[in-house]
Scaffold this active site. Structure first.
Site, PDB file in Angstrom:
ATOM      1  N   CYS A 198       0.860  -1.170   0.000  1.00 47.39           N
ATOM      2  CA  CYS A 198       0.000   0.000   0.000  1.00 47.39           C
ATOM      3  C   CYS A 198       0.902   1.227   0.000  1.00 47.39           C
ATOM      4  O   CYS A 198       2.088   1.142   0.289  1.00 47.39           O
ATOM      5  CB  CYS A 198      -0.868   0.021   1.244  1.00 47.39           C
ATOM      6  SG  CYS A 198      -1.824  -1.477   1.437  1.00 47.39           S
ATOM      7  N   ARG A 221       1.813   1.389  -5.955  1.00 46.43           N
ATOM      8  CA  ARG A 221       1.965   0.458  -4.836  1.00 46.43           C
ATOM      9  C   ARG A 221       0.651  -0.226  -4.480  1.00 46.43           C
ATOM     10  O   ARG A 221       0.622  -1.135  -3.642  1.00 46.43           O
ATOM     11  CB  ARG A 221       2.478   1.198  -3.610  1.00 46.43           C
ATOM     12  CG  ARG A 221       3.855   1.772  -3.792  1.00 46.43           C
ATOM     13  CD  ARG A 221       4.303   2.439  -2.522  1.00 46.43           C
ATOM     14  NE  ARG A 221       4.569   1.460  -1.495  1.00 46.43           N
ATOM     15  CZ  ARG A 221       5.775   1.070  -1.134  1.00 46.43           C
ATOM     16  NH1 ARG A 221       6.821   1.574  -1.715  1.00 46.43           N
ATOM     17  NH2 ARG A 221       5.954   0.171  -0.193  1.00 46.43           N
ATOM     18  N   TRP A 239      -3.707  -1.836  -1.413  1.00 46.08           N
ATOM     19  CA  TRP A 239      -3.648  -3.124  -2.099  1.00 46.08           C
ATOM     20  C   TRP A 239      -4.189  -4.118  -1.077  1.00 46.08           C
ATOM     21  O   TRP A 239      -3.575  -4.366  -0.047  1.00 46.08           O
ATOM     22  CB  TRP A 239      -2.199  -3.464  -2.478  1.00 46.08           C
ATOM     23  CG  TRP A 239      -2.081  -4.733  -3.261  1.00 46.08           C
ATOM     24  CD1 TRP A 239      -2.209  -4.890  -4.597  1.00 46.08           C
ATOM     25  CD2 TRP A 239      -1.806  -6.036  -2.734  1.00 46.08           C
ATOM     26  NE1 TRP A 239      -2.038  -6.203  -4.943  1.00 46.08           N
ATOM     27  CE2 TRP A 239      -1.793  -6.933  -3.828  1.00 46.08           C
ATOM     28  CE3 TRP A 239      -1.580  -6.542  -1.453  1.00 46.08           C
ATOM     29  CZ2 TRP A 239      -1.548  -8.302  -3.672  1.00 46.08           C
ATOM     30  CZ3 TRP A 239      -1.342  -7.902  -1.299  1.00 46.08           C
ATOM     31  CH2 TRP A 239      -1.324  -8.763  -2.411  1.00 46.08           C
ATOM     32  N   ASN A 263       0.432   0.160   6.345  1.00 45.24           N
ATOM     33  CA  ASN A 263       0.936  -0.725   5.297  1.00 45.24           C
ATOM     34  C   ASN A 263       1.542  -1.926   6.000  1.00 45.24           C
ATOM     35  O   ASN A 263       2.390  -1.758   6.874  1.00 45.24           O
ATOM     36  CB  ASN A 263       2.005   0.044   4.485  1.00 45.24           C
ATOM     37  CG  ASN A 263       2.576  -0.784   3.362  1.00 45.24           C
ATOM     38  OD1 ASN A 263       2.052  -1.846   3.038  1.00 45.24           O
ATOM     39  ND2 ASN A 263       3.635  -0.299   2.758  1.00 45.24           N
ATOM     40  N   GLY A 264       1.094  -3.127   5.665  1.00 41.23           N
ATOM     41  CA  GLY A 264       1.630  -4.324   6.331  1.00 41.23           C
ATOM     42  C   GLY A 264       0.509  -5.265   6.701  1.00 41.23           C
ATOM     43  O   GLY A 264      -0.600  -5.150   6.178  1.00 41.23           O
ATOM     44  N   GLU A 306      11.498 -15.345 -17.577  1.00 41.65           N
ATOM     45  CA  GLU A 306      11.187 -13.917 -17.431  1.00 41.65           C
ATOM     46  C   GLU A 306      10.177 -13.460 -18.501  1.00 41.65           C
ATOM     47  O   GLU A 306       9.258 -12.690 -18.210  1.00 41.65           O
ATOM     48  CB  GLU A 306      12.489 -13.104 -17.485  1.00 41.65           C
ATOM     49  CG  GLU A 306      12.344 -11.599 -17.403  1.00 41.65           C
ATOM     50  CD  GLU A 306      11.611 -11.086 -16.162  1.00 41.65           C
ATOM     51  OE1 GLU A 306      11.351 -11.846 -15.232  1.00 41.65           O
ATOM     52  OE2 GLU A 306      11.263  -9.892 -16.173  1.00 41.65           O
ATOM     53  N   LYS A 319       6.484 -11.859 -17.700  1.00 40.85           N
ATOM     54  CA  LYS A 319       6.023 -10.555 -18.198  1.00 40.85           C
ATOM     55  C   LYS A 319       4.675 -10.704 -18.887  1.00 40.85           C
ATOM     56  O   LYS A 319       3.769  -9.913 -18.666  1.00 40.85           O
ATOM     57  CB  LYS A 319       7.013  -9.936 -19.202  1.00 40.85           C
ATOM     58  CG  LYS A 319       8.295  -9.373 -18.663  1.00 40.85           C
ATOM     59  CD  LYS A 319       8.174  -8.107 -17.879  1.00 40.85           C
ATOM     60  CE  LYS A 319       7.990  -8.326 -16.425  1.00 40.85           C
ATOM     61  NZ  LYS A 319       9.073  -8.734 -15.588  1.00 40.85           N
ATOM     62  N   GLU A 359       1.758 -11.422 -16.345  1.00 48.34           N
ATOM     63  CA  GLU A 359       1.341 -10.379 -15.401  1.00 48.34           C
ATOM     64  C   GLU A 359       0.656  -9.191 -16.067  1.00 48.34           C
ATOM     65  O   GLU A 359      -0.224  -8.590 -15.482  1.00 48.34           O
ATOM     66  CB  GLU A 359       2.486  -9.930 -14.488  1.00 48.34           C
ATOM     67  CG  GLU A 359       3.624  -9.219 -15.143  1.00 48.34           C
ATOM     68  CD  GLU A 359       4.770  -8.904 -14.182  1.00 48.34           C
ATOM     69  OE1 GLU A 359       4.505  -8.597 -13.023  1.00 48.34           O
ATOM     70  OE2 GLU A 359       5.932  -8.954 -14.623  1.00 48.34           O
ATOM     71  N   HIS A 416       8.916 -33.783 -21.658  1.00 47.32           N
ATOM     72  CA  HIS A 416       8.624 -34.468 -20.393  1.00 47.32           C
ATOM     73  C   HIS A 416       7.264 -34.059 -19.848  1.00 47.32           C
ATOM     74  O   HIS A 416       7.042 -34.117 -18.638  1.00 47.32           O
ATOM     75  CB  HIS A 416       9.742 -34.176 -19.380  1.00 47.32           C
ATOM     76  CG  HIS A 416      11.069 -34.672 -19.838  1.00 47.32           C
ATOM     77  ND1 HIS A 416      11.406 -36.006 -19.846  1.00 47.32           N
ATOM     78  CD2 HIS A 416      12.130 -34.015 -20.366  1.00 47.32           C
ATOM     79  CE1 HIS A 416      12.622 -36.149 -20.342  1.00 47.32           C
ATOM     80  NE2 HIS A 416      13.096 -34.957 -20.671  1.00 47.32           N
ATOM     81  N   LYS A 464       3.271  -2.930  -6.937  1.00 46.70           N
ATOM     82  CA  LYS A 464       4.729  -2.906  -6.832  1.00 46.70           C
ATOM     83  C   LYS A 464       5.150  -3.117  -5.384  1.00 46.70           C
ATOM     84  O   LYS A 464       4.458  -2.678  -4.478  1.00 46.70           O
ATOM     85  CB  LYS A 464       5.196  -1.523  -7.305  1.00 46.70           C
ATOM     86  CG  LYS A 464       6.662  -1.431  -7.616  1.00 46.70           C
ATOM     87  CD  LYS A 464       6.966  -1.997  -8.956  1.00 46.70           C
ATOM     88  CE  LYS A 464       8.424  -1.846  -9.321  1.00 46.70           C
ATOM     89  NZ  LYS A 464       8.756  -2.797 -10.404  1.00 46.70           N
TER      90      LYS A 464
END
Ligand code: F6R
Length: 610
Positions: free
Chosen positions: A2, A27, A79, A105-106, A486, A490, A493, A509, A605
């Site tokens: 947040c 955030r 968030w 925040n937390g 990676e 990308k 998300e 496999h 983020k």
């Protein structure tokens, strides 16, 4: 995750707080709220959705038309952790009698136990959040002394917090405290801004104080004082921040992601500046604070990180094993923390984190320290918790990364890991001429990234064919394997297409069972030596009717349906170029699908909760 901002000063706090929230919106962006002290009362406005909805509500609120008496306030962009993204669950939260307001925040881990106690005392809660419990708890301890109430309440809390609290009985005071979630205080003439990161502060001042875990600060007219949680005075030093407000703007691009993709030539150049020692065919990384004897005594490397940083770490593993010739292990940071890792003598533990605030990586730092490892951090955010806790390491110098999807952090992390591998390698088996080739390759990297950026339009044309797919695979071998991971990360998300990164050899496999004409495969092939093997993998995919898009270095031929041809580069730097091409690929596919690229759903983020 947040964003928190608080202000005390002579400016209109509403403007400062809304402007700060806009800069912190990356955030968390599911709801936002603000509380200001107005005529000895707390006035709160909240809105579900973006900060712009909150700003509109404030504009429409006739009670907030006269701002002359407003000097102090707190605000938050959320968030969601406990409870959905509703107006009720938005911060600030108030105590039982609305005497105090709090932004947080937390996560309060023992919130249920605290809630049961408060319910037994007759408290009534309006939200589903853990934060509201803390607001009630502080108010329950309040006896005309806000700092004492905060200190006593926090003594009962287990979990992580960065908080800012105001009380209607102490209209010019803000109390802020942190444990596990960052708080930074910006110092200006006659005003103070408290925030969860410097992006909300940088346009006001370059003078800041970072709170440490267990710190509590009292901000009022007579200044700021720093304390531990039992209110004993502590000394905290002022620091200067170097990045500018412009660096955290879109700079003419439509999204932060595209801006940061284009930042990469400069970011990589900055990550290298002053480090390449061509004369001795090595690198110099002063922030490590290690002499040659200490460097030479490292026998083993343990890297830990999350997400994109973890993918960069996997590439680092190849560098350390190939160039230094020592064993290197990469562990997801949460796994490192909980699985009781073995840290042998002469192990260098490396924490990798763009934000320097990721909760699991921070916890892994604590675990590594507890186990007596020699520890360094590779971070982007200067002054971040991980950087400060490690005490030594290398900064990426990529500039602020605002886009939720990480781009320039990855490329600069790879650049720094490669520089570190050369440094360690030169104390062991890496010969002068091989090292010199790598230095040259690193030096050329910014220009080569510029060449890849020029492919943006042609990559967009390729992605037009694939905007409706539901699933994709990314495959690579050796150095290209972490790039495949990676690339897939990308795509998933920001475009919400299911994407899997696989070692190309693993296809047979299991995953081959999923391939058909609706499942494209992106094959990364930047190494001539292994190109024949990838070509065989491409044929395997084509014969299952999957369309194949190859990311190839100039001069490598494949039977793929589409090719993105990147400049030829040294095997150690070619993965960076391929990663940039895949960033563009994922950007365009998401953009063509109309996805909100800078604010992907369910993400935010800087993951400061476990
Ligand atoms: C993906 C992404 C995340 C972060 C991860 C670690 O694009 O941004 O996967 O890489 O949350 O963050 P840092 O590097 O800040 O520790």
């Amino acid at each position: 995750m947040c964003g928190i901002i608080a202000y005390a000063g002579e400016k209109n706090p509403l403007e400062v707080l809304i402007n700060g929230l806009e800069r912190l919106e990356y955030r968390g962006y599911d709801s936002a709220g603000i509380s200001v002290l107005k005529e000895d009362d707390i006035y709160t406005v909240k809105a579900a959705g973006k900060v712009s909805s909150l700003a509109q509500r404030i504009d429409d609120d006739s009670q907030l038309a006269d701002t002359s008496q407003l000097h102090c306030g707190i605000a938050h962009t959320r968030w969601a952790t406990h409870g959905g993204p509703t107006e009720n669950n938005a911060h600030p939260h108030l105590g039982q009698n609305s005497r105090i307001a709090l932004v947080h925040n937390g996560i309060i881990e023992n919130y249920q136990e605290l809630k049961n106690d408060l319910l037994a005392q007759g408290h009534v809660f309006k939200s589903e959040t853990d934060t509201e419990i803390l607001a009630h708890l502080i108010e329950a301890h309040y006896e005309k002394d806000l700092k004492k109430a905060v200190s006593e309440a926090l003594a009962k809390v287990e979990g992580a917090y960065g908080i800012a609290v105001i009380s209607k009985d102490e209209p010019d005071t803000i109390i802020t405290a942190r444990f596990g979630s960052p708080i930074v205080i910006g110092l200006c003439k006659d005003e103070v801004i408290i925030a969860s990161d410097i992006n909300a502060i940088v346009q006001h001042t370059d003078r800041v104080v970072y709170l440490n875990d267990g710190d509590l600060a009292i901000v009022n007219k007579s200044g700021i004082s720093f304390h531990d949680l039992s209110l004993k005075s502590v000394q905290r030093n002022e620091e200067k921040i170097t990045h500018t407000a412009e660096e955290a703007q879109k700079g003419g691009y439509s999204t932060f992601m595209m801006k940061e993709i284009h930042d990469q030539p400069r970011a990589v150049r900055n990550s290298v500046r002053g480090h390449l020692d061509f004369e001795n065919a090595t690198t110099s990384l002063g922030g490590l604070h290690m002499n040659p004897k200490e460097l030479a005594s490292i026998d083993r490397i343990q890297l830990f990180a999350c997400g994109t940083s973890l993918n960069a770490a996997l590439l680092g593993q190849y560098f350390f094993e190939d160039l230094v010739g020592i064993p290197c292990q990469v562990t997801q940071a949460a796994d490192f923390r909980y699985r009781n890792p073995i840290i042998e003598k002469n192990t260098l533990a490396i924490a990798l984190s763009q934000s320097g605030e990721t909760a699991d990586t921070l916890a892994a730092v604590h675990e590594a320290k507890r186990k007596g490892a020699d520890l360094i951090a590779i971070c982007n955010a200067v002054g971040s918790t991980i950087a400060r806790e490690a005490g030594r390491g290398v900064y990426l110098h990529a500039g602020p990364e605002i886009s939720v999807a990480s781009t320039k952090a990855f490329t600069t992390q790879v650049s720094v890991l490669l520089q570190l591998a050369v440094l360690l390698g030169r104390t062991k088996r890496l010969d002068r001429s091989h090292a010199a080739d790598i230095l040259e390759a690193i030096d050329k990297l910014p220009e080569q990234i510029e060449e890849v950026l020029k492919l943006s339009d042609s990559i967009r044309t390729i992605t037009e064919k694939y905007t409706d797919v539901h699933s994709m695979f990314f495959i690579g071998r050796g150095y290209q394997y972490p790039v495949a991971l990676e690339g897939a990360l990308k795509v998933k998300e920001i475009s919400y297409i299911h994407a899997e990164g696989y070692h190309a050899a693993e296809l047979k496999h299991g995953p081959l069972a999923l391939l058909d004409e609706k499942v494209p495969v992106v094959a990364i092939c930047t190494n001539k030596d292994s190109s024949q093997k990838i070509v065989s993998n491409i044929r395997e995919c084509s014969s299952r009717k999957s369309p194949v898009i190859a990311v190839v270095s100039e001069g490598i031929e494949t039977p793929a349906d589409d090719s993105i041809v990147i400049p030829q580069a040294h095997p150690t730097t070619a993965p960076v170029l391929a990663a940039v091409a895949l960033q563009l690929f994922s950007f365009h596919i998401a953009d063509l699908r109309g996805c909100p690229i800078d604010q992907p759903k369910n993400l935010a983020k800087s993951v400061t909760v476990e």
